[in-house]
Design an enzyme around this catalytic site. Structure first.
Site, mmCIF file in Angstrom:
data_model
loop_
_atom_site.group_PDB
_atom_site.id
_atom_site.type_symbol
_atom_site.label_atom_id
_atom_site.label_comp_id
_atom_site.label_asym_id
_atom_site.label_seq_id
_atom_site.Cartn_x
_atom_site.Cartn_y
_atom_site.Cartn_z
ATOM 1 N N CYS A 28 0.824 -1.211 0.000
ATOM 2 C CA CYS A 28 0.000 0.000 0.000
ATOM 3 C C CYS A 28 0.861 1.266 0.000
ATOM 4 C CB CYS A 28 -0.907 -0.024 1.239
ATOM 5 S SG CYS A 28 -1.736 1.527 1.577
ATOM 6 N N CYS A 31 0.135 3.573 2.911
ATOM 7 C CA CYS A 31 0.697 3.032 4.152
ATOM 8 C C CYS A 31 2.182 3.396 4.273
ATOM 9 C CB CYS A 31 0.531 1.519 4.206
ATOM 10 S SG CYS A 31 -1.191 0.978 4.148
#
Length: 100
Positions: A28, A31
């Site tokens: 991600c 993230c």
């Protein structure tokens, strides 16, 4: 303080006090962008669950977007939010639950 959580320590770590937990994945992009913001919180305890390695925890809390944050107070989730957050927003959310 970032603490990696998994099936072996998750329940024990969240059972007392006020805890911020981030659900993330290694793939991600948001993230990856989030991690420096978390590291800047310094002495604040933050648990991290890598959802691909711990799908049972993510499923238990119905997490399917990343990053997703849950705030636990004495083992009960009291707030949930998703998406990239600045450190100031995270602190504001944590402080709100300290006052309750």
């Amino acid at each position: 303080m970032l603490t990696e959580l998994d099936t072996n320590n998750f329940e024990n770590e969240i059972k007392t006090g006020l805890k911020l937990v981030e659900f993330y994945t290694d793939w991600c992009g948001y993230c990856k962008k989030q991690k420096p913001e978390l590291e800047e919180l310094g002495k604040v305890w933050i648990g991290q669950v890598e959802a691909d390695r711990n799908p049972q925890i993510a499923a238990k809390y119905n997490v399917n977007a990343f990053p997703t944050f849950l705030i636990f107070k004495n083992g009960k989730d009291v707030e949930r939010f998703s998406g990239f957050r600045k450190k100031e927003d995270l602190m504001q959310r944590i402080m709100k639950h300290l006052q309750n």
